[in-house]
Design a protein around this motif. Structure first.
Motif, PDB file in Angstrom:
ATOM      1  N   GLY A  47       0.820  -1.215   0.000  1.00 29.85           N
ATOM      2  CA  GLY A  47       0.000   0.000   0.000  1.00 29.85           C
ATOM      3  C   GLY A  47       0.848   1.255   0.000  1.00 29.85           C
ATOM      4  O   GLY A  47       0.576   2.203  -0.750  1.00 29.85           O
ATOM      5  N   ILE A  48       1.876   1.274   0.822  1.00 33.54           N
ATOM      6  CA  ILE A  48       2.775   2.435   0.877  1.00 33.54           C
ATOM      7  C   ILE A  48       3.492   2.613  -0.451  1.00 33.54           C
ATOM      8  O   ILE A  48       3.614   3.735  -0.967  1.00 33.54           O
ATOM      9  CB  ILE A  48       3.766   2.282   2.051  1.00 33.54           C
ATOM     10  N   LEU A  49       3.988   1.502  -1.027  1.00 27.98           N
ATOM     11  CA  LEU A  49       4.654   1.589  -2.328  1.00 27.98           C
ATOM     12  C   LEU A  49       3.709   2.133  -3.397  1.00 27.98           C
ATOM     13  O   LEU A  49       4.102   2.973  -4.207  1.00 27.98           O
ATOM     14  CB  LEU A  49       5.185   0.219  -2.751  1.00 27.98           C
ATOM     15  N   LEU A  50       2.467   1.693  -3.384  1.00 27.72           N
ATOM     16  CA  LEU A  50       1.492   2.162  -4.365  1.00 27.72           C
ATOM     17  C   LEU A  50       1.248   3.664  -4.232  1.00 27.72           C
ATOM     18  O   LEU A  50       1.263   4.393  -5.233  1.00 27.72           O
ATOM     19  CB  LEU A  50       0.178   1.395  -4.214  1.00 27.72           C
ATOM     20  N   VAL A  51       1.057   4.129  -3.015  1.00 29.03           N
ATOM     21  CA  VAL A  51       0.818   5.561  -2.796  1.00 29.03           C
ATOM     22  C   VAL A  51       2.036   6.379  -3.227  1.00 29.03           C
ATOM     23  O   VAL A  51       1.900   7.408  -3.907  1.00 29.03           O
ATOM     24  CB  VAL A  51       0.465   5.831  -1.313  1.00 29.03           C
ATOM     25  N   LEU A  54       2.295   6.316  -7.158  1.00 32.25           N
ATOM     26  CA  LEU A  54       1.276   7.143  -7.802  1.00 32.25           C
ATOM     27  C   LEU A  54       1.565   8.627  -7.591  1.00 32.25           C
ATOM     28  O   LEU A  54       1.338   9.450  -8.487  1.00 32.25           O
ATOM     29  CB  LEU A  54      -0.113   6.778  -7.292  1.00 32.25           C
ATOM     30  N   SER A  55       2.080   8.972  -6.406  1.00 29.66           N
ATOM     31  CA  SER A  55       2.438  10.371  -6.139  1.00 29.66           C
ATOM     32  C   SER A  55       3.603  10.815  -7.012  1.00 29.66           C
ATOM     33  O   SER A  55       3.591  11.914  -7.573  1.00 29.66           O
ATOM     34  CB  SER A  55       2.808  10.555  -4.669  1.00 29.66           C
ATOM     35  N   VAL A  56       4.593   9.965  -7.134  1.00 32.33           N
ATOM     36  CA  VAL A  56       5.763  10.301  -7.947  1.00 32.33           C
ATOM     37  C   VAL A  56       5.394  10.334  -9.434  1.00 32.33           C
ATOM     38  O   VAL A  56       5.956  11.125 -10.192  1.00 32.33           O
ATOM     39  CB  VAL A  56       6.915   9.303  -7.672  1.00 32.33           C
ATOM     40  N   LEU A  57       4.453   9.508  -9.838  1.00 36.07           N
ATOM     41  CA  LEU A  57       4.041   9.477 -11.244  1.00 36.07           C
ATOM     42  C   LEU A  57       3.548  10.846 -11.703  1.00 36.07           C
ATOM     43  O   LEU A  57       3.827  11.267 -12.831  1.00 36.07           O
ATOM     44  CB  LEU A  57       2.944   8.424 -11.453  1.00 36.07           C
ATOM     45  N   LEU A  58       2.842  11.559 -10.841  1.00 36.54           N
ATOM     46  CA  LEU A  58       2.365  12.899 -11.207  1.00 36.54           C
ATOM     47  C   LEU A  58       3.529  13.828 -11.539  1.00 36.54           C
ATOM     48  O   LEU A  58       3.479  14.580 -12.511  1.00 36.54           O
ATOM     49  CB  LEU A  58       1.519  13.470 -10.076  1.00 36.54           C
ATOM     50  N   TRP A  69      12.253   4.803 -17.149  1.00 43.00           N
ATOM     51  CA  TRP A  69      13.032   4.691 -15.908  1.00 43.00           C
ATOM     52  C   TRP A  69      12.131   4.633 -14.680  1.00 43.00           C
ATOM     53  O   TRP A  69      12.438   3.979 -13.694  1.00 43.00           O
ATOM     54  CB  TRP A  69      14.026   5.846 -15.797  1.00 43.00           C
ATOM     55  N   TYR A  70      11.017   5.322 -14.760  1.00 43.04           N
ATOM     56  CA  TYR A  70      10.044   5.255 -13.672  1.00 43.04           C
ATOM     57  C   TYR A  70       9.542   3.828 -13.501  1.00 43.04           C
ATOM     58  O   TYR A  70       9.496   3.292 -12.395  1.00 43.04           O
ATOM     59  CB  TYR A  70       8.878   6.212 -13.963  1.00 43.04           C
ATOM     60  N   PHE A  71       9.173   3.185 -14.608  1.00 48.03           N
ATOM     61  CA  PHE A  71       8.674   1.815 -14.539  1.00 48.03           C
ATOM     62  C   PHE A  71       9.764   0.824 -14.134  1.00 48.03           C
ATOM     63  O   PHE A  71       9.496  -0.133 -13.407  1.00 48.03           O
ATOM     64  CB  PHE A  71       8.020   1.398 -15.853  1.00 48.03           C
ATOM     65  N   ILE A  72      10.984   1.046 -14.593  1.00 52.65           N
ATOM     66  CA  ILE A  72      12.085   0.167 -14.185  1.00 52.65           C
ATOM     67  C   ILE A  72      12.277   0.253 -12.679  1.00 52.65           C
ATOM     68  O   ILE A  72      12.417  -0.773 -12.000  1.00 52.65           O
ATOM     69  CB  ILE A  72      13.378   0.510 -14.952  1.00 52.65           C
ATOM     70  N   CYS A  73      12.288   1.463 -12.136  1.00 56.88           N
ATOM     71  CA  CYS A  73      12.435   1.625 -10.678  1.00 56.88           C
ATOM     72  C   CYS A  73      11.248   1.013  -9.937  1.00 56.88           C
ATOM     73  O   CYS A  73      11.426   0.349  -8.908  1.00 56.88           O
ATOM     74  CB  CYS A  73      12.581   3.094 -10.316  1.00 56.88           C
ATOM     75  N   PHE A  74      10.043   1.228 -10.450  1.00 60.74           N
ATOM     76  CA  PHE A  74       8.846   0.668  -9.837  1.00 60.74           C
ATOM     77  C   PHE A  74       8.917  -0.853  -9.785  1.00 60.74           C
ATOM     78  O   PHE A  74       8.701  -1.464  -8.728  1.00 60.74           O
ATOM     79  CB  PHE A  74       7.608   1.118 -10.619  1.00 60.74           C
ATOM     80  N   ILE A  75       9.232  -1.475 -10.904  1.00 59.20           N
ATOM     81  CA  ILE A  75       9.314  -2.934 -10.961  1.00 59.20           C
ATOM     82  C   ILE A  75      10.431  -3.437 -10.057  1.00 59.20           C
ATOM     83  O   ILE A  75      10.254  -4.412  -9.307  1.00 59.20           O
ATOM     84  CB  ILE A  75       9.537  -3.402 -12.417  1.00 59.20           C
ATOM     85  N   MET A  76      11.584  -2.794 -10.099  1.00 60.22           N
ATOM     86  CA  MET A  76      12.718  -3.251  -9.296  1.00 60.22           C
ATOM     87  C   MET A  76      12.411  -3.186  -7.799  1.00 60.22           C
ATOM     88  O   MET A  76      12.623  -4.169  -7.074  1.00 60.22           O
ATOM     89  CB  MET A  76      13.969  -2.417  -9.601  1.00 60.22           C
ATOM     90  N   ILE A  77      11.897  -2.078  -7.331  1.00 64.00           N
ATOM     91  CA  ILE A  77      11.604  -1.934  -5.907  1.00 64.00           C
ATOM     92  C   ILE A  77      10.480  -2.879  -5.488  1.00 64.00           C
ATOM     93  O   ILE A  77      10.543  -3.497  -4.421  1.00 64.00           O
ATOM     94  CB  ILE A  77      11.274  -0.457  -5.570  1.00 64.00           C
ATOM     95  N   SER A  78       9.480  -3.046  -6.341  1.00 65.50           N
ATOM     96  CA  SER A  78       8.382  -3.971  -6.027  1.00 65.50           C
ATOM     97  C   SER A  78       8.882  -5.409  -5.924  1.00 65.50           C
ATOM     98  O   SER A  78       8.518  -6.140  -4.997  1.00 65.50           O
ATOM     99  CB  SER A  78       7.287  -3.879  -7.081  1.00 65.50           C
TER     100      SER A  78
END
Length: 127
Positions: A47-51, A54-58, A69-78
């Protein structure tokens, strides 16, 4: 659009076969994190990762940065979060090995997605 569908279908088949192979080779038993004492930590962490994402995506969209790079970081951290949770709470199942292998395969694929899509287009449409 057709190229993306072919790529997604091929990648899904490869990941499915890879998972089955890893399960057999390493003797991995599949179990859900929701069946362990780490259920709440996993839910809160996701939940924290999602929030946060989504905040950083804006900001990423507003600043017109490269979304790759946003998606690479998202996938890697997830994946790393999931792997650590599996290692801590499902250590005896060795399920974290599958997550680690998928992480190691997924990041280079995402990094080279444009080249892969060009190759698929070349393969389908010819010269």
């Amino acid at each position: 659009m057709m190229n993306f569908f072919i790529f997604f279908l091929f990648l899904s088949l490869v990941f499915f076969a890879l998972e089955r192979g890893l399960v057999k080779v390493f003797g991995i038993k599949r179990k859900s994190l929701s069946e362990t004492s780490g259920k709440k930590i996993d839910q809160w962490g996701r939940g924290i990762l999602l929030v946060v994402y989504l905040s950083v995506l804006l900001f990423v969209l507003e600043m017109d940065l490269d979304i790759k790079w946003y998606f690479i970081c998202f996938i890697m951290i997830s994946f790393v979060f999931e792997m650590v949770m599996e290692w801590v709470y499902l250590k005896e199942t060795k399920q974290y090995i599958i997550t680690l292998v998928f992480l190691v395969i997924t990041i280079p694929i995402l990094f080279n997605i444009e080249i892969i899509m060009e190759q698929i287009d070349f393969f389908i449409n010819g010269f």
